[in-house]
Write a protein that holds these residues in place. Structure first.
Motif, PDB file in Angstrom:
ATOM      1  N   ARG A 287      12.385   7.290  -4.529  1.00 31.09           N
ATOM      2  CA  ARG A 287      11.112   7.987  -4.304  1.00 31.09           C
ATOM      3  C   ARG A 287      11.409   9.472  -4.150  1.00 31.09           C
ATOM      4  O   ARG A 287      12.467   9.859  -3.650  1.00 31.09           O
ATOM      5  CB  ARG A 287      10.404   7.487  -3.048  1.00 31.09           C
ATOM      6  N   ASP A 318       7.088   3.135   1.892  1.00 31.94           N
ATOM      7  CA  ASP A 318       5.870   2.905   1.107  1.00 31.94           C
ATOM      8  C   ASP A 318       4.686   2.469   1.964  1.00 31.94           C
ATOM      9  O   ASP A 318       3.544   2.450   1.481  1.00 31.94           O
ATOM     10  CB  ASP A 318       6.122   1.842   0.037  1.00 31.94           C
ATOM     11  N   PRO A 320       1.557   2.381   4.541  1.00 32.14           N
ATOM     12  CA  PRO A 320       0.493   3.390   4.686  1.00 32.14           C
ATOM     13  C   PRO A 320       0.783   4.405   5.787  1.00 32.14           C
ATOM     14  O   PRO A 320       1.359   4.075   6.828  1.00 32.14           O
ATOM     15  CB  PRO A 320      -0.739   2.545   5.034  1.00 32.14           C
ATOM     16  N   SER A 322      -1.275   8.031   7.543  1.00 30.62           N
ATOM     17  CA  SER A 322      -2.480   8.842   7.522  1.00 30.62           C
ATOM     18  C   SER A 322      -2.358   9.958   8.551  1.00 30.62           C
ATOM     19  O   SER A 322      -2.722   9.813   9.717  1.00 30.62           O
ATOM     20  CB  SER A 322      -3.698   7.970   7.838  1.00 30.62           C
ATOM     21  N   ARG A 327       0.063  11.556   3.666  1.00 35.60           N
ATOM     22  CA  ARG A 327      -1.017  10.563   3.616  1.00 35.60           C
ATOM     23  C   ARG A 327      -0.912   9.763   2.320  1.00 35.60           C
ATOM     24  O   ARG A 327      -0.892  10.324   1.223  1.00 35.60           O
ATOM     25  CB  ARG A 327      -2.365  11.285   3.672  1.00 35.60           C
ATOM     26  N   TRP A 328      -0.795   8.437   2.437  1.00 31.12           N
ATOM     27  CA  TRP A 328      -0.936   7.557   1.293  1.00 31.12           C
ATOM     28  C   TRP A 328      -1.197   6.133   1.778  1.00 31.12           C
ATOM     29  O   TRP A 328      -0.958   5.795   2.929  1.00 31.12           O
ATOM     30  CB  TRP A 328       0.289   7.603   0.380  1.00 31.12           C
ATOM     31  N   GLY A 329      -1.708   5.302   0.866  1.00 32.51           N
ATOM     32  CA  GLY A 329      -1.846   3.883   1.127  1.00 32.51           C
ATOM     33  C   GLY A 329      -3.049   3.481   1.947  1.00 32.51           C
ATOM     34  O   GLY A 329      -3.183   2.319   2.309  1.00 32.51           O
TER      35      GLY A 329
END
Length: 330
Positions: A287, A318, A320, A322, A327-329
């Motif tokens: 990544r 990977d 989540p 926030s 921020r992802w997932g």
């Protein structure tokens, strides 16, 4: 002095007020200098607390939120927070499962977090501590005994934060943080000096046409100065310095980080060169994260961090997250 500020002594307080206005999902205490996720404490969840001098944003306050930190303690610019901040933070995020302190290896941070841990334990909060010391450029510096804590802090906070969010107990969250810390290596390059609000000018002299290899995130000296190099030459030097210290035996997370004044146009171009060198050295990149994440005010420059991961750490990366800065997932 061309800075978007009111008065130098108000910089951190003003920034906290602005952060509170922009992020209602956070509780920002300007008086006590704390940034806490609004739903803290989460019952049964390990709380994660970190902090350090301001000027490295989004580290650490920008990494508060689900999947990462539960609280951050901002000090004055390039100055450690004080134990009272950390003790308050531990109390605010303790949901009954204990608290992990993530500490960058700078003398003030280490001493103050150690003192805060003792005070928190006296108040009945179970505390574990993990030290981040990932900078391979120098051993011992103006601010440290041993290696400096830099870009690897992001990996430690994200991976340990994901483990805590998943309900892992304190011992396991601390073990993940230690694994990430031990697996991380960083190296930074300065193209210009940072400008602190209090001084109103560069913190060190870097003549035109030169750069500093191995710079620290407070502008501490690195390994050497050289005439300005191309992006490809910097990538070769930086990656070779990292791999000389630790050659990964598995896939890595890659952070190509700007020091505050480096535009994404340059960082993405530099990432292409870093990936070229890693491919030539047969290092697998699982990544990649590119951007200004662990900064030094308005310093122009970059750093590279590699963190070797296994399947579990990759899954935690990977997971989540926030926060204002990551921020992802979700």
């Amino acid at each position: 002095m061309r800075m978007l500020i009111n008065e130098p002594e108000r910089v951190v307080g003003d920034a906290l007020r602005g952060m509170a206005a922009a992020h209602p999902e956070l509780l920002v205490d300007e008086e006590h200098r704390l940034i806490v996720r609004r739903d803290a404490p989460v019952p049964g969840k390990v709380g994660l607390v970190s902090g350090g001098g301001s000027g490295h944003e989004p580290l650490h306050g920008g990494f508060v939120g689900p999947g990462m930190l539960d609280a951050a303690c901002p000090g004055e610019v390039f100055t450690s927070p004080v134990p009272d901040q950390m003790t308050r933070a531990a109390a605010a995020v303790d949901g009954g499962a204990g608290v992990l302190f993530v500490v960058k290896n700078y003398t003030g941070d280490v001493l103050n977090f150690d003192m805060a841990a003792e005070l928190a334990e006296d108040d009945g909060v179970e505390v574990a501590r993990v030290l981040v010391q990932d900078d391979v450029a120098v051993t011992d510096s103006l601010y440290t005994a041993g290696r400096r804590g830099t870009g690897g802090t992001l990996f430690v906070e994200k991976l340990a934060g994901a483990a805590a969010e998943a309900g892992a107990p304190l011992a396991r969250v601390a073990a993940v943080a230690r694994q990430a810390s031990e697996a991380s290596r960083s190296f930074g390059v300065a193209l210009s000096s940072p400008t602190t609000p209090a001084k109103g000018g560069p913190t060190f002299d870097l003549p035109a046409g030169e750069l500093e290899l191995g710079i620290g995130i407070h502008g501490e000296p690195g390994r050497e100065r050289r005439p300005v190099m191309t992006s490809a030459e910097i990538a070769d030097f930086t990656v070779d310095a990292l791999l000389a210290d630790r050659m990964p035996t598995g896939p890595v997370l890659l952070l190509v980080n700007g020091m505050g004044a480096t535009p994404l146009l340059e960082l993405y171009g530099f990432n292409a060169e870093v990936r070229r060198v890693l491919a030539e050295r047969r290092v697998e990149v699982a990544r990649t994260l590119v951007g200004n994440y662990v900064t030094s005010l308005d310093m122009a420059g970059c750093s590279v961090t590699l963190c070797q991961v296994d399947e579990e750490l990759l899954r935690l990366w990977d997971a989540p997250v926030s926060t204002p800065g990551l921020r992802w997932g979700r």
